[in-house]
Write an enzyme that holds these catalytic residues in place. Structure first.
Site, PDB file in Angstrom:
ATOM      1  N   GLY A   1       3.708   0.544  -4.002  1.00 19.00           N
ATOM      2  CA  GLY A   1       4.084  -0.820  -4.128  1.00 19.00           C
ATOM      3  C   GLY A   1       5.610  -1.371  -3.797  1.00 19.00           C
TER       4      GLY A   1
ATOM      5  N   LYS B   1       7.459   0.383   1.256  1.00 25.29           N
ATOM      6  CA  LYS B   1       7.208   1.395   2.304  1.00 25.29           C
ATOM      7  C   LYS B   1       6.672   0.768   3.737  1.00 25.29           C
ATOM      8  CE  LYS B   1       4.979   4.506   0.002  1.00 25.29           C
ATOM      9  NZ  LYS B   1       4.986   3.931  -1.289  1.00 25.29           N
ATOM     10  N   THR B   2       5.460   0.172   3.501  1.00 21.34           N
ATOM     11  CA  THR B   2       4.667  -0.540   4.543  1.00 21.34           C
ATOM     12  C   THR B   2       5.476  -1.607   5.080  1.00 21.34           C
ATOM     13  OG1 THR B   2       2.790   0.145   3.499  1.00 21.34           O
ATOM     14  CG2 THR B   2       2.594  -1.576   5.340  1.00 21.34           C
TER      15      THR B   2
ATOM     16  N   SER C   1      -5.318   5.662   1.135  1.00 20.29           N
ATOM     17  CA  SER C   1      -6.290   5.337  -0.137  1.00 20.29           C
ATOM     18  C   SER C   1      -6.411   4.246  -0.823  1.00 20.29           C
ATOM     19  CB  SER C   1      -5.650   6.473  -1.082  1.00 20.29           C
ATOM     20  OG  SER C   1      -4.573   5.899  -1.547  1.00 20.29           O
TER      21      SER C   1
ATOM     22  N   ASP D   1      -2.631  -1.022   4.925  1.00 17.93           N
ATOM     23  CA  ASP D   1      -1.497  -0.611   5.327  1.00 17.93           C
ATOM     24  C   ASP D   1      -1.821  -0.419   6.868  1.00 17.93           C
ATOM     25  OD1 ASP D   1      -0.723  -0.970   2.818  1.00 17.93           O
ATOM     26  OD2 ASP D   1      -0.265   0.971   2.450  1.00 17.93           O
TER      27      ASP D   1
ATOM     28  N   LYS E   1       0.123   6.889   9.931  1.00 20.10           N
ATOM     29  CA  LYS E   1      -0.051   7.155   8.378  1.00 20.10           C
ATOM     30  C   LYS E   1      -1.142   7.904   8.229  1.00 20.10           C
ATOM     31  CE  LYS E   1      -1.264   4.404   4.326  1.00 20.10           C
ATOM     32  NZ  LYS E   1       0.055   4.370   3.360  1.00 20.10           N
TER      33      LYS E   1
HETATM   34  N1  LIG Z   1      11.868  -6.711   0.390  1.00 16.95           N
HETATM   35  C1  LIG Z   1      10.698  -7.211  -0.088  1.00 16.95           C
HETATM   36  N2  LIG Z   1      10.826  -8.352  -1.048  1.00 16.95           N
HETATM   37  C2  LIG Z   1       9.879  -8.945  -1.399  1.00 16.95           C
HETATM   38  N3  LIG Z   1       8.350  -8.715  -1.331  1.00 16.95           N
HETATM   39  C3  LIG Z   1       8.431  -7.431  -0.753  1.00 16.95           C
HETATM   40  C4  LIG Z   1       9.537  -6.837  -0.199  1.00 16.95           C
HETATM   41  N4  LIG Z   1       9.088  -5.239   0.381  1.00 16.95           N
HETATM   42  C5  LIG Z   1       7.816  -5.447   0.066  1.00 16.95           C
HETATM   43  N5  LIG Z   1       7.365  -6.470  -0.487  1.00 16.95           N
HETATM   44  C6  LIG Z   1       5.902  -6.768  -1.147  1.00 16.95           C
HETATM   45  O1  LIG Z   1       5.576  -5.926  -2.007  1.00 16.95           O
HETATM   46  C7  LIG Z   1       4.204  -5.551  -1.995  1.00 16.95           C
HETATM   47  C8  LIG Z   1       4.361  -4.098  -1.883  1.00 16.95           C
HETATM   48  O2  LIG Z   1       4.849  -3.457  -0.482  1.00 16.95           O
HETATM   49  P1  LIG Z   1       4.375  -2.501   0.510  1.00 16.95           P
HETATM   50  O3  LIG Z   1       2.713  -2.674   0.797  1.00 16.95           O
HETATM   51  O4  LIG Z   1       5.189  -2.524   1.658  1.00 16.95           O
HETATM   52  O5  LIG Z   1       4.528  -1.015  -0.471  1.00 16.95           O
HETATM   53  P2  LIG Z   1       4.099   0.270  -0.291  1.00 16.95           P
HETATM   54  O6  LIG Z   1       5.373   0.987  -0.608  1.00 16.95           O
HETATM   55  O7  LIG Z   1       3.661   0.406   1.199  1.00 16.95           O
HETATM   56  O8  LIG Z   1       3.112   0.413  -1.342  1.00 16.95           O
HETATM   57  P3  LIG Z   1       1.564   1.532  -1.267  1.00 16.95           P
HETATM   58  O9  LIG Z   1       2.599   2.915  -1.636  1.00 16.95           O
HETATM   59  O10 LIG Z   1       0.815   1.081  -2.351  1.00 16.95           O
HETATM   60  O11 LIG Z   1       1.193   1.382   0.191  1.00 16.95           O
HETATM   61  C9  LIG Z   1       3.615  -6.363  -0.863  1.00 16.95           C
HETATM   62  O12 LIG Z   1       3.039  -7.360  -1.206  1.00 16.95           O
HETATM   63  C10 LIG Z   1       4.952  -6.763  -0.023  1.00 16.95           C
HETATM   64  O13 LIG Z   1       4.710  -8.096   0.712  1.00 16.95           O
HETATM   65  C1  LIG Z   2      -3.704   0.561  -0.425  1.00 13.44           C
HETATM   66  C2  LIG Z   2      -2.216   0.766  -0.885  1.00 13.44           C
HETATM   67  N1  LIG Z   2      -1.360   0.595   0.165  1.00 13.44           N
HETATM   68  C3  LIG Z   2      -2.017   2.376  -1.380  1.00 13.44           C
HETATM   69  C4  LIG Z   2      -2.336   2.564  -2.878  1.00 13.44           C
HETATM   70  C5  LIG Z   2      -1.965   3.669  -3.525  1.00 13.44           C
HETATM   71  C6  LIG Z   2      -2.357   3.793  -4.868  1.00 13.44           C
HETATM   72  C7  LIG Z   2      -1.970   4.952  -5.673  1.00 13.44           C
HETATM   73  C8  LIG Z   2      -2.256   4.968  -7.090  1.00 13.44           C
HETATM   74  C9  LIG Z   2      -1.786   6.328  -7.707  1.00 13.44           C
HETATM   75  O1  LIG Z   2      -0.841   6.252  -8.178  1.00 13.44           O
HETATM   76  O2  LIG Z   2      -2.748   7.239  -7.841  1.00 13.44           O
HETATM   77  N2  LIG Z   2      -2.580   3.375  -0.569  1.00 13.44           N
HETATM   78  C10 LIG Z   2      -2.060   3.843   0.408  1.00 13.44           C
HETATM   79  O3  LIG Z   2      -0.784   3.897   0.541  1.00 13.44           O
HETATM   80  O4  LIG Z   2      -2.728   4.896   0.990  1.00 13.44           O
END
Ligand SMILES: Nc1ncnc2c1ncn2[C@@H]1O[C@H](COP(=O)(O)OP(=O)(O)OP(=O)(O)O)[C@@H](O)[C@H]1O
Ligand SMILES: C[C@H](N)[C@@H](CCCCCC(=O)O)NC(=O)O
Length: 63
Positions: A12, A15-16, A41, A51, A37
């Site tokens: 969260g 990254k995405t 999960s 994602d 990717k």
């Molecule tokens: N720079 C930013 N400013 C505000 N919100 C953001 C920013 N970057 C990401 N977000 C928000 O934070 C949330 C998580 O972002 P994202 O899905 O890119 O994270 P992630 O690292 O890919 O997470 P995961 O490991 O769970 O897949 C999303 O709701 C996204 O819209």
């Molecule tokens: C759906 C989300 N974007 C994300 C969720 C990852 C949850 C990890 C929970 C944990 O820490 O075990 N999944 C993924 O990046 O594959």
């Protein structure tokens, strides 16, 4: 072929979103961009909010 490996210290952290933006900018510059990717999960890849769906939709690719 050149690549970027997008990673982070937690779930969260954006990254995405960063990967989507990076890919979009490079595509806008005329580069042939692909995203990979290897593992997803917690959500189905078919879910439009996953994602992988966001990355695919961002590049407007079919698979
Ligand atoms: N720079 C930013 N400013 C505000 N919100 C953001 C920013 N970057 C990401 N977000 C928000 O934070 C949330 C998580 O972002 P994202 O899905 O890119 O994270 P992630 O690292 O890919 O997470 P995961 O490991 O769970 O897949 C999303 O709701 C996204 O819209
Ligand atoms: C759906 C989300 N974007 C994300 C969720 C990852 C949850 C990890 C929970 C944990 O820490 O075990 N999944 C993924 O990046 O594959």
């Amino acid at each position: 072929m050149k690549g970027f490996f997008v990673t982070g210290t937690d779930t969260g952290v954006g990254k995405t979103i960063i990967a989507c933006g990076l890919a979009a900018v490079l595509k806008e510059k005329g580069m042939n961009v692909g995203v990979f990717k290897p593992f997803l999960s917690g959500i189905s890849r078919d879910d439009p909010t996953s994602d992988t769906s966001l990355l695919k939709g961002n590049l407007k690719v079919e698979n």
